[in-house]
Each structure stands twice: as structure tokens, then as C-alpha cells.
Scaffold this motif. Structure first.
Motif, PDB file in Angstrom:
ATOM      1  N   LEU A  37      36.848  42.232  56.364  1.00 43.79           N
ATOM      2  CA  LEU A  37      37.752  42.008  55.019  1.00 43.79           C
ATOM      3  C   LEU A  37      37.199  40.952  54.390  1.00 43.79           C
ATOM      4  CD1 LEU A  37      40.385  42.350  53.546  1.00 43.79           C
ATOM      5  CD2 LEU A  37      41.242  40.648  55.020  1.00 43.79           C
ATOM      6  N   THR A  38      36.906  41.186  52.920  1.00 41.77           N
ATOM      7  CA  THR A  38      36.327  40.110  52.042  1.00 41.77           C
ATOM      8  C   THR A  38      37.455  40.135  50.832  1.00 41.77           C
ATOM      9  OG1 THR A  38      35.215  41.599  50.840  1.00 41.77           O
ATOM     10  CG2 THR A  38      34.141  40.608  52.758  1.00 41.77           C
ATOM     11  N   LEU A  39      37.606  38.798  50.598  1.00 41.59           N
ATOM     12  CA  LEU A  39      38.629  38.663  49.369  1.00 41.59           C
ATOM     13  C   LEU A  39      38.001  37.555  48.535  1.00 41.59           C
ATOM     14  CD1 LEU A  39      40.717  38.147  52.075  1.00 41.59           C
ATOM     15  CD2 LEU A  39      42.099  39.075  50.291  1.00 41.59           C
ATOM     16  N   VAL A  40      38.361  38.049  47.214  1.00 35.98           N
ATOM     17  CA  VAL A  40      37.738  36.924  45.984  1.00 35.98           C
ATOM     18  C   VAL A  40      38.780  37.007  45.136  1.00 35.98           C
ATOM     19  CG1 VAL A  40      36.082  36.488  44.180  1.00 35.98           C
ATOM     20  CG2 VAL A  40      35.532  37.884  46.097  1.00 35.98           C
ATOM     21  N   ASP A  41      39.184  35.600  44.696  1.00 36.47           N
ATOM     22  CA  ASP A  41      40.141  35.058  43.879  1.00 36.47           C
ATOM     23  C   ASP A  41      39.907  35.374  42.492  1.00 36.47           C
ATOM     24  OD1 ASP A  41      42.228  33.847  42.430  1.00 36.47           O
ATOM     25  OD2 ASP A  41      42.423  32.107  43.726  1.00 36.47           O
ATOM     26  N   VAL A  42      40.534  36.176  41.819  1.00 33.59           N
ATOM     27  CA  VAL A  42      40.186  36.475  40.388  1.00 33.59           C
ATOM     28  C   VAL A  42      41.212  36.138  39.496  1.00 33.59           C
ATOM     29  CG1 VAL A  42      38.363  38.437  41.199  1.00 33.59           C
ATOM     30  CG2 VAL A  42      40.882  39.207  40.697  1.00 33.59           C
ATOM     31  N   THR A  43      42.084  35.287  39.783  1.00 34.07           N
ATOM     32  CA  THR A  43      43.190  35.094  39.062  1.00 34.07           C
ATOM     33  C   THR A  43      42.953  34.631  37.677  1.00 34.07           C
ATOM     34  OG1 THR A  43      44.319  34.263  40.998  1.00 34.07           O
ATOM     35  CG2 THR A  43      45.351  33.566  39.047  1.00 34.07           C
ATOM     36  N   GLU A  44      41.898  33.470  37.715  1.00 33.97           N
ATOM     37  CA  GLU A  44      41.443  33.298  36.159  1.00 33.97           C
ATOM     38  C   GLU A  44      40.990  34.342  35.374  1.00 33.97           C
ATOM     39  OE1 GLU A  44      38.618  29.948  36.518  1.00 33.97           O
ATOM     40  OE2 GLU A  44      40.121  28.567  37.698  1.00 33.97           O
ATOM     41  N   ARG A  45      40.007  35.322  36.202  1.00 32.33           N
ATOM     42  CA  ARG A  45      39.736  36.251  35.345  1.00 32.33           C
ATOM     43  C   ARG A  45      40.691  37.048  34.786  1.00 32.33           C
ATOM     44  NH1 ARG A  45      36.565  40.836  38.890  1.00 32.33           N
ATOM     45  NH2 ARG A  45      38.663  41.620  38.758  1.00 32.33           N
ATOM     46  N   LYS A  46      41.697  37.453  35.724  1.00 34.34           N
ATOM     47  CA  LYS A  46      43.226  38.224  35.231  1.00 34.34           C
ATOM     48  C   LYS A  46      43.684  37.573  34.067  1.00 34.34           C
ATOM     49  CE  LYS A  46      45.885  41.413  35.928  1.00 34.34           C
ATOM     50  NZ  LYS A  46      45.864  42.994  35.577  1.00 34.34           N
ATOM     51  N   GLU A  47      43.900  36.278  34.228  1.00 33.65           N
ATOM     52  CA  GLU A  47      44.580  35.345  33.280  1.00 33.65           C
ATOM     53  C   GLU A  47      43.581  35.754  31.839  1.00 33.65           C
ATOM     54  OE1 GLU A  47      44.735  31.638  34.725  1.00 33.65           O
ATOM     55  OE2 GLU A  47      46.769  31.979  35.789  1.00 33.65           O
ATOM     56  N   ALA A  48      42.347  35.525  31.888  1.00 29.73           N
ATOM     57  CA  ALA A  48      41.515  35.874  30.694  1.00 29.73           C
ATOM     58  C   ALA A  48      41.633  36.942  30.091  1.00 29.73           C
ATOM     59  CB  ALA A  48      40.157  35.400  30.952  1.00 29.73           C
ATOM     60  N   GLU A  49      41.679  38.037  30.939  1.00 26.17           N
ATOM     61  CA  GLU A  49      41.955  39.238  30.301  1.00 26.17           C
ATOM     62  C   GLU A  49      43.298  39.621  29.794  1.00 26.17           C
ATOM     63  OE1 GLU A  49      41.753  42.055  33.861  1.00 26.17           O
ATOM     64  OE2 GLU A  49      39.410  41.965  34.206  1.00 26.17           O
ATOM     65  N   GLU A  50      43.956  38.954  30.386  1.00 25.04           N
ATOM     66  CA  GLU A  50      45.717  38.984  29.809  1.00 25.04           C
ATOM     67  C   GLU A  50      45.478  38.265  28.420  1.00 25.04           C
ATOM     68  OE1 GLU A  50      48.160  37.407  32.658  1.00 25.04           O
ATOM     69  OE2 GLU A  50      48.267  39.236  33.794  1.00 25.04           O
ATOM     70  N   ARG A  51      44.826  37.104  28.362  1.00 25.50           N
ATOM     71  CA  ARG A  51      44.627  36.638  27.039  1.00 25.50           C
ATOM     72  C   ARG A  51      43.582  37.503  26.140  1.00 25.50           C
ATOM     73  NH1 ARG A  51      43.717  31.842  30.159  1.00 25.50           N
ATOM     74  NH2 ARG A  51      41.255  32.159  29.895  1.00 25.50           N
ATOM     75  N   MET A  52      42.745  38.184  26.509  1.00 24.14           N
ATOM     76  CA  MET A  52      42.203  38.894  25.688  1.00 24.14           C
ATOM     77  C   MET A  52      42.812  40.169  25.156  1.00 24.14           C
ATOM     78  SD  MET A  52      39.036  39.358  24.427  1.00 24.14           S
ATOM     79  CE  MET A  52      37.947  38.360  25.217  1.00 24.14           C
ATOM     80  N   ASN A  53      43.969  40.526  25.971  1.00 20.06           N
ATOM     81  CA  ASN A  53      44.482  41.551  25.409  1.00 20.06           C
ATOM     82  C   ASN A  53      45.560  41.067  24.245  1.00 20.06           C
ATOM     83  OD1 ASN A  53      43.685  43.522  27.165  1.00 20.06           O
ATOM     84  ND2 ASN A  53      45.251  43.165  28.756  1.00 20.06           N
ATOM     85  N   VAL A  54      46.007  40.106  24.416  1.00 19.81           N
ATOM     86  CA  VAL A  54      46.860  39.450  23.448  1.00 19.81           C
ATOM     87  C   VAL A  54      45.898  39.261  22.062  1.00 19.81           C
ATOM     88  CG1 VAL A  54      47.940  36.954  22.557  1.00 19.81           C
ATOM     89  CG2 VAL A  54      48.395  38.099  25.062  1.00 19.81           C
TER      90      VAL A  54
END
Length: 404
Positions: free
Chosen positions: A139-156
Motif C-alpha cells: 500500500l502506498t499513499l501520497v498526500d496531495v492536499t496542496e495539489r487539490k487545494e491548488a486545483e480548487e483555486r484554479m477552478n475559481v
């Protein structure tokens, strides 16, 4: 010992590379190197048996949970972290042997005083035994919270851009109808007054009337130029296969009157076919040629050469055409007045002129339109020039557009 229980010791044969690769031996990856990678890699890694019990976790995984790596060994993943949906996914990977990947999945820290949502890319890789049955999982996990927040800002930002484009379209409509109508009336009635009162007007009044008509005419030209500039994006057409040689011939046909008037000599060599907006390619070539015809020294016959210095396959079909990362180059060279290259940035800005209106006609937007067209196509435009020795405009455009 490797994560799947197999021996990783290196035999002499392991040090021999295949003949088609290299004759030099590569160092073997031993247990210490594997352990160092597993321990220090920045994303979270857990090794589980087929019953979903932890066999091993790396330091990043343990640190995220606030535990030691030894805490997890022997414990069941879903007794520690109950989640029916994810447990079904783990079990399905064990049963089918097919890897699973999920992207930007939300995770809520319910055991923290201030719960928050984080987002993770996670993967399940099945490890199979001799009978092709799954013996364990990685099992591998990568925290992409910052990327997700950047995508949400990009959507705005995208929504704001869409709103801005709608306002631009509304402005274009107003400019093309409501603003131009009063200007047409000023021109019409101004010309009528001039014709009716030619002998009755004192010289000063006639001059004022003439200035008024010229100002209205110039304002209409400015508005029409702004409309042309804005429509590069608001009225853009789909990309299709375009023969730049044929497009250039159409542009020369449209400019036939001024070419004949100036007795200009124009040489067009074979140009490539590319994916582009054909209407905008016509605008681009017509503006570049018109620019070369306009900025000429007095008593000089314009000589313009148009060619593609980079090699290309003429008429290549889409399957054989170069990728969107490959740019073709088109050059438009003239023997005009030229300019100092310190002014290179200015000439591509709307309404920025290097010469007064009395010297050369136009409002100073032709090259700005060229740059906006080239930008829309994912290319670039620049120029080389020397005062009194002419200019060469260099356009680089992708052979194929990036569909992504």
C-alpha cells in the motif's frame, strides 16, 4: 530479504548485463539499499499479508499516525482503521490480483481535536506467489492536499476567466453596435455639412469640421481594431489541417491592390501544413505582409521574402505529422525601414507605435493581433531588425496542437 519474502542476494550472474544493453556490470541492489529506500522514501508505504495484517510500515507511515513502525506489525489494517468500502477494495485486489489506484481521495482525521480533510493518491500492488495467488499487498499513499487545494483555486480562476470572457463578449457586442452607430452619424452629418456649406463656412470652422470627421473616422477604426483583437479568443474557430502556402497566397490576393500600387516583389517558398485556425492564419500572414508593405522607405520598391528555414515534409498526413512539441518556423523578411531591437517588446503591444500617425497609416494593432494569434496556437513570435536595413519576423508554431 525482500518485502515479498524472496532472497535478494546477488549471484555472479546477477552482475552480468545482457549483451545488447552494456558490457559493463551494474552494482546489485542489496538488502541495505532496499531497506534505506523503504525507510526514507517521502511517501507512505505499508506491507500487508493477504489477510490485511501489517507486516511492515515505513517511517513516513508511522510518523503520520503518531506511532512507531513496530506498533503496526501483526495488527489488522481495518481493525485499526475501520472502513467498509476500502476493506472491500483491499479484499478485491487479493481475490483478483489486479492493482488498484485512487486519486485525491479525501480522508478525515476523526481522532483529532480539530478534524480536517486531507486528500491522498493511494495504490494497492498485489504480490503473487508461485501459483499466481496473491500472498501480500503493498500500500502506498501520497498526500496531495496542496495539489487539490491548488486545483480548487484554479477552478475559481477558471470561473472568473469565463465570467470575464462573457463580459468581453458583451463589450464586443456593444462596441460593434451601440458605439459605432453615433460615430457613423457624426461622420455622415459632418460630411453633409461640408458639402452643403462649402462656400459659407469660414476657414476656421471648415477646419474644425474636417478635424471632427477625421476624429470620428479614427474612433471607428480603433473600435473595429479592438473588436478584431478581442475576437481572436471570443470568436475562435476549431483547429484543422491548414496549408500555410495556400493561406499565404490568399493573403497576397487580398493585398493585391496595395502590392500592385507599390510594385512590390514578393517571393513565397513552400511552407508547411500545420494544425491551426485557418481564418486566424490568414489574419496572421496578411498582417505580417501588410506590415512589411507599409513600413518602407520612400522611393523604394518593397521586396518581401517568405519561407520556412526548418525542414518539413510537405503534405504529410496527420499520422506522420510531427508532434505538438515540434515547432515549425516561418520567416517574413523585408527591406523596409527596420527598427532598433530595443523596441522589440513595444511593437507587439496594442496601439504602441514607433512612428507618428502622419508618417504611416494605421492604429498600431496589427502586430499585437499577430502575437495573440500565435499565443493562442501555442507558438511564439519575435523579430530581427536593423534601422534602414529591413526586418525579419520569425513565427514558430506547433505542427500539431496539444489536445490535452
Amino acid at each position: 530479504m525482500a518485502l515479498d519474502g524472496t532472497e535478494t542476494g546477488c549471484s555472479p550472474e546477477d552482475h552480468r548485463m545482457k549483451e545488447f544493453q552494456t558490457k559493463e556490470a551494474l552494482p546489485c541492489i542489496n538488502d541495505d539499499i532496499l531497506e534505506a529506500i523503504f525507510t526514507n522514501i517521502h511517501f507512505l508505504v505499508a506491507y500487508l499479508d493477504r489477510d490485511l495484517n501489517f507486516l511492515k510500515v515505513n517511517k513516513a507511515y508511522a510518523d503520520m499516525s503518531g506511532k512507531s513502525p513496530e506498533f503496526f506489525i501483526g495488527k489488522n489494517h481495518f481493525q485499526l482503521y475501520p472502513h467498509k468500502e476500502k476493506q472491500d477494495i483491499f479484499q478485491r485486489v487479493v481475490e483478483t490480483g489486479k492493482p488498484y489506484h485512487a486519486f485525491a481521495k479525501p480522508f478525515v482525521y476523526r481522532d483529532q481535536a480539530d478534524p480536517g480533510v486531507t486528500y491522498w493518491d493511494w495504490s494497492l500492488l498485489p504480490i503473487k506467489g508461485p501459483q499466481d495467488t496473491v500472498t501480500s499487498l503493498i500500500l502506498t499513499l501520497v498526500d496531495v492536499t496542496e495539489r487539490k487545494e491548488a486545483e480548487e483555486r484554479m477552478n475559481v480562476y477558471i470561473k472568473e476567466l469565463e465570467r470575464s470572457n462573457r463580459e468581453l463578449e458583451e463589450f464586443a457586442y456593444v462596441a460593434s453596435h451601440d458605439l459605432q452607430e453615433p460615430l457613423r452619424k457624426i461622420q455622415t452629418f459632418g460630411e453633409l455639412l461640408k458639402s452643403q456649406l462649402t462656400d459659407a463656412l469660414p476657414p476656421d470652422a471648415e477646419d474644425s469640421l474636417e478635424r471632427m470627421v477625421r476624429a470620428a473616422t479614427r474612433m471607428r477604426t480603433l473600435i473595429e481594431s479592438l473588436l478584431t483583437y478581442s475576437r481572436i479568443t471570443t470568436k475562435a474557430r476549431p483547429f484543422q489541417r491548414v496549408d500555410l502556402t495556400a493561406i499565404t497566397k490568399d493573403a497576397l490576393s487580398n493585398l493585391d491592390a496595395v502590392i500592385t500600387q507599390k510594385n512590390a516583389r514578393i517571393e513565397v517558398n513552400a511552407l508547411p501544413g500545420i494544425e491551426a485556425d485557418p481564418h486566424q492564419m490568414l489574419q496572421l500572414m496578411q498582417n505580417l505582409i501588410s506590415n512589411s508593405l507599409k513600413f518602407q522607405k520612400k522611393e523604394t520598391i518593397p521586396v518581401i521574402r517568405i519561407w520556412a528555414p526548418t525542414p518539413f515534409t510537405s503534405g504529410a498526413d496527420d499520422a506522420k505529422a510531427p508532434s505538438h512539441n515540434t515547432l515549425c518556423e516561418i520567416r517574413v523578411q523585408d527591406n523596409g525601414i527596420g527598427f532598433r531591437e530595443t523596441h522589440l517588446d513595444r511593437i507587439f503591444i496594442a496601439f504602441q507605435r514607433l512612428h507618428g500617425r502622419s508618417a504611416y497609416d494605421g492604429v498600431g494593432i496589427g502586430l499585437a493581433i499577430c502575437r495573440k494569434i500565435v499565443d493562442r496556437h501555442g507558438g511564439n513570435i519575435t523579430a530581427e531588425s536593423t534601422p534602414d536595413k529591413g526586418s525579419t519576423f520569425i513565427v514558430r508554431l506547433p505542427f500539431r496542437q496539444n489536445r490535452e
